[in-house]
Design a protein around this motif. Structure first.
Motif, PDB file in Angstrom:
ATOM      1  N   GLY A  49       0.806  -1.206   0.000  1.00 58.33           N
ATOM      2  CA  GLY A  49       0.000   0.000   0.000  1.00 58.33           C
ATOM      3  C   GLY A  49       0.845   1.263   0.000  1.00 58.33           C
ATOM      4  N   PRO A  50       0.192   2.411   0.144  1.00 58.41           N
ATOM      5  CA  PRO A  50       0.919   3.688   0.142  1.00 58.41           C
ATOM      6  C   PRO A  50       1.744   3.859   1.412  1.00 58.41           C
ATOM      7  N   CYS A  51       2.812   4.626   1.298  1.00 57.67           N
ATOM      8  CA  CYS A  51       3.661   4.838   2.470  1.00 57.67           C
ATOM      9  C   CYS A  51       4.240   6.244   2.464  1.00 57.67           C
ATOM     10  N   LEU A  52       4.757   6.624   3.604  1.00 55.75           N
ATOM     11  CA  LEU A  52       5.497   7.869   3.748  1.00 55.75           C
ATOM     12  C   LEU A  52       6.928   7.503   4.093  1.00 55.75           C
ATOM     13  N   LEU A  53       7.854   8.188   3.449  1.00 58.05           N
ATOM     14  CA  LEU A  53       9.275   7.986   3.703  1.00 58.05           C
ATOM     15  C   LEU A  53       9.806   9.191   4.462  1.00 58.05           C
ATOM     16  N   ALA A  54      10.695   8.941   5.399  1.00 52.67           N
ATOM     17  CA  ALA A  54      11.395  10.011   6.116  1.00 52.67           C
ATOM     18  C   ALA A  54      12.868   9.872   5.768  1.00 52.67           C
ATOM     19  N   HIS A  55      13.415  10.905   5.165  1.00 54.90           N
ATOM     20  CA  HIS A  55      14.828  10.898   4.775  1.00 54.90           C
ATOM     21  C   HIS A  55      15.132   9.696   3.883  1.00 54.90           C
ATOM     22  N   GLY A  56      14.169   9.309   3.042  1.00 52.19           N
ATOM     23  CA  GLY A  56      14.361   8.220   2.098  1.00 52.19           C
ATOM     24  C   GLY A  56      14.135   6.820   2.657  1.00 52.19           C
ATOM     25  N   GLU A  57      13.776   6.709   3.930  1.00 57.37           N
ATOM     26  CA  GLU A  57      13.547   5.396   4.541  1.00 57.37           C
ATOM     27  C   GLU A  57      12.087   5.270   4.962  1.00 57.37           C
ATOM     28  N   LEU A  58      11.601   4.030   4.969  1.00 61.63           N
ATOM     29  CA  LEU A  58      10.221   3.775   5.345  1.00 61.63           C
ATOM     30  C   LEU A  58       9.923   4.358   6.724  1.00 61.63           C
ATOM     31  N   TRP A  59       8.853   5.152   6.817  1.00 61.24           N
ATOM     32  CA  TRP A  59       8.475   5.821   8.055  1.00 61.24           C
ATOM     33  C   TRP A  59       7.156   5.257   8.566  1.00 61.24           C
ATOM     34  N   THR A  60       6.117   5.318   7.763  1.00 61.37           N
ATOM     35  CA  THR A  60       4.820   4.765   8.122  1.00 61.37           C
ATOM     36  C   THR A  60       4.097   4.391   6.829  1.00 61.37           C
ATOM     37  N   TRP A  61       3.111   3.524   6.932  1.00 57.77           N
ATOM     38  CA  TRP A  61       2.397   3.088   5.726  1.00 57.77           C
ATOM     39  C   TRP A  61       1.002   2.628   6.077  1.00 57.77           C
ATOM     40  N   TRP A  62       0.217   2.425   5.019  1.00 55.18           N
ATOM     41  CA  TRP A  62      -1.136   1.906   5.149  1.00 55.18           C
ATOM     42  C   TRP A  62      -1.156   0.521   4.525  1.00 55.18           C
ATOM     43  N   ASP A  63      -1.437  -0.492   5.321  1.00 58.99           N
ATOM     44  CA  ASP A  63      -1.498  -1.864   4.826  1.00 58.99           C
ATOM     45  C   ASP A  63      -2.901  -2.117   4.294  1.00 58.99           C
ATOM     46  N   ARG A  64      -3.028  -2.166   2.970  1.00 59.75           N
ATOM     47  CA  ARG A  64      -4.353  -2.326   2.351  1.00 59.75           C
ATOM     48  C   ARG A  64      -5.000  -3.668   2.699  1.00 59.75           C
ATOM     49  N   LYS A  65      -4.208  -4.714   2.731  1.00 62.32           N
ATOM     50  CA  LYS A  65      -4.745  -6.043   3.004  1.00 62.32           C
ATOM     51  C   LYS A  65      -5.341  -6.120   4.411  1.00 62.32           C
ATOM     52  N   GLU A  66      -4.654  -5.563   5.394  1.00 58.06           N
ATOM     53  CA  GLU A  66      -5.098  -5.612   6.784  1.00 58.06           C
ATOM     54  C   GLU A  66      -5.978  -4.418   7.155  1.00 58.06           C
ATOM     55  N   GLY A  67      -5.942  -3.363   6.338  1.00 54.19           N
ATOM     56  CA  GLY A  67      -6.672  -2.147   6.674  1.00 54.19           C
ATOM     57  C   GLY A  67      -6.143  -1.532   7.957  1.00 54.19           C
ATOM     58  N   ALA A  68      -4.809  -1.483   8.065  1.00 50.76           N
ATOM     59  CA  ALA A  68      -4.172  -1.042   9.306  1.00 50.76           C
ATOM     60  C   ALA A  68      -3.019  -0.084   9.031  1.00 50.76           C
ATOM     61  N   VAL A  69      -2.645   0.649  10.063  1.00 54.84           N
ATOM     62  CA  VAL A  69      -1.525   1.578  10.026  1.00 54.84           C
ATOM     63  C   VAL A  69      -0.259   0.786  10.327  1.00 54.84           C
ATOM     64  N   GLY A  70       0.770   0.951   9.501  1.00 59.93           N
ATOM     65  CA  GLY A  70       2.059   0.317   9.743  1.00 59.93           C
ATOM     66  C   GLY A  70       3.016   1.319  10.354  1.00 59.93           C
ATOM     67  N   LEU A  71       3.733   0.874  11.377  1.00 58.86           N
ATOM     68  CA  LEU A  71       4.663   1.759  12.082  1.00 58.86           C
ATOM     69  C   LEU A  71       6.007   1.079  12.278  1.00 58.86           C
ATOM     70  N   ARG A  72       7.038   1.845  12.143  1.00 62.59           N
ATOM     71  CA  ARG A  72       8.396   1.368  12.367  1.00 62.59           C
ATOM     72  C   ARG A  72       8.708   1.521  13.852  1.00 62.59           C
ATOM     73  N   LEU A  73       9.454   0.570  14.418  1.00 63.52           N
ATOM     74  CA  LEU A  73       9.728   0.580  15.858  1.00 63.52           C
ATOM     75  C   LEU A  73      11.211   0.380  16.145  1.00 63.52           C
ATOM     76  N   PRO A  74      11.671   0.858  17.296  1.00 64.47           N
ATOM     77  CA  PRO A  74      13.014   0.495  17.745  1.00 64.47           C
ATOM     78  C   PRO A  74      13.020  -0.995  18.105  1.00 64.47           C
ATOM     79  N   PRO A  75      14.167  -1.663  17.979  1.00 68.38           N
ATOM     80  CA  PRO A  75      14.235  -3.085  18.321  1.00 68.38           C
ATOM     81  C   PRO A  75      13.764  -3.345  19.750  1.00 68.38           C
ATOM     82  N   GLY A  76      13.008  -4.391  19.909  1.00 70.84           N
ATOM     83  CA  GLY A  76      12.553  -4.784  21.239  1.00 70.84           C
ATOM     84  C   GLY A  76      11.270  -4.134  21.721  1.00 70.84           C
ATOM     85  N   GLU A  77      10.767  -3.129  21.024  1.00 72.80           N
ATOM     86  CA  GLU A  77       9.566  -2.429  21.483  1.00 72.80           C
ATOM     87  C   GLU A  77       8.281  -3.174  21.129  1.00 72.80           C
ATOM     88  N   ARG A  78       8.289  -3.908  20.018  1.00 69.18           N
ATOM     89  CA  ARG A  78       7.072  -4.568  19.543  1.00 69.18           C
ATOM     90  C   ARG A  78       6.443  -5.508  20.573  1.00 69.18           C
TER      91      ARG A  78
END
Length: 146
Positions: A49-78
């Motif tokens: 799905g569509p996404c936003l990049l910050a400084h050329g790297e994946l920042w956040t996105w919309w997962d069309r299949k799940e209908g959910a917001v995708g977020l990047r996390l620091p290791p261990g936070e998930r």
């Protein structure tokens, strides 16, 4: 300590003047991100799905299949996010190997998403930006294991 009330947008968590918030959509997520007025943001399209990049790297996105917001996390936070609010946060097989999580748009708090976007943008910022603004904003998390 993370509290479910911090990430879940329950009606009783809102102030007296707050309206019932509508679920996040891709359009609302873009507006929320744009409201932060951060430099170095661009739009792109991924296979999920569509996404936003910050400084050329994946920042956040919309997962069309799940209908959910995708977020990047620091290791261990998930694991902590999922344990604290399993009704809000989840993962799917394609993102299992990355430091990412999906959030149910009808339950996740917009304030939490906004704060998280700011932290993750700062983590993706070039070193020069961090040197120019050492005391500005929240602490800089790391997205790498090193």
């Amino acid at each position: 300590m993370l509290c479910v009330a911090d990430v879940v947008d329950w009606p009783w968590n809102r102030g007296k003047g707050d309206r019932v918030a509508k679920a996040l959509t891709w359009k609302r997520l873009r507006v929320l991100a744009a409201g932060l007025s951060l430099p170095g943001i661009s739009e792109a399209e991924m296979s999920c799905g569509p996404c936003l990049l910050a400084h050329g790297e994946l920042w956040t996105w919309w997962d069309r299949k799940e209908g959910a917001v995708g977020l990047r996390l620091p290791p261990g936070e998930r694991p902590f996010l999922i344990a604290a609010a399993p009704e809000v946060f989840f993962v799917t097989q394609p993102i299992m190997r990355f430091n990412q999580v999906l959030a149910r748009p009808d339950l996740v708090s917009r304030k939490w998403v906004q704060g998280h976007l700011l932290l993750s943008w700062r983590a993706l910022a070039p070193k020069l930006f961090k040197e120019l603004f050492p005391g500005e904003g929240p602490p800089v998390p790391s997205f790498s294991l090193t």
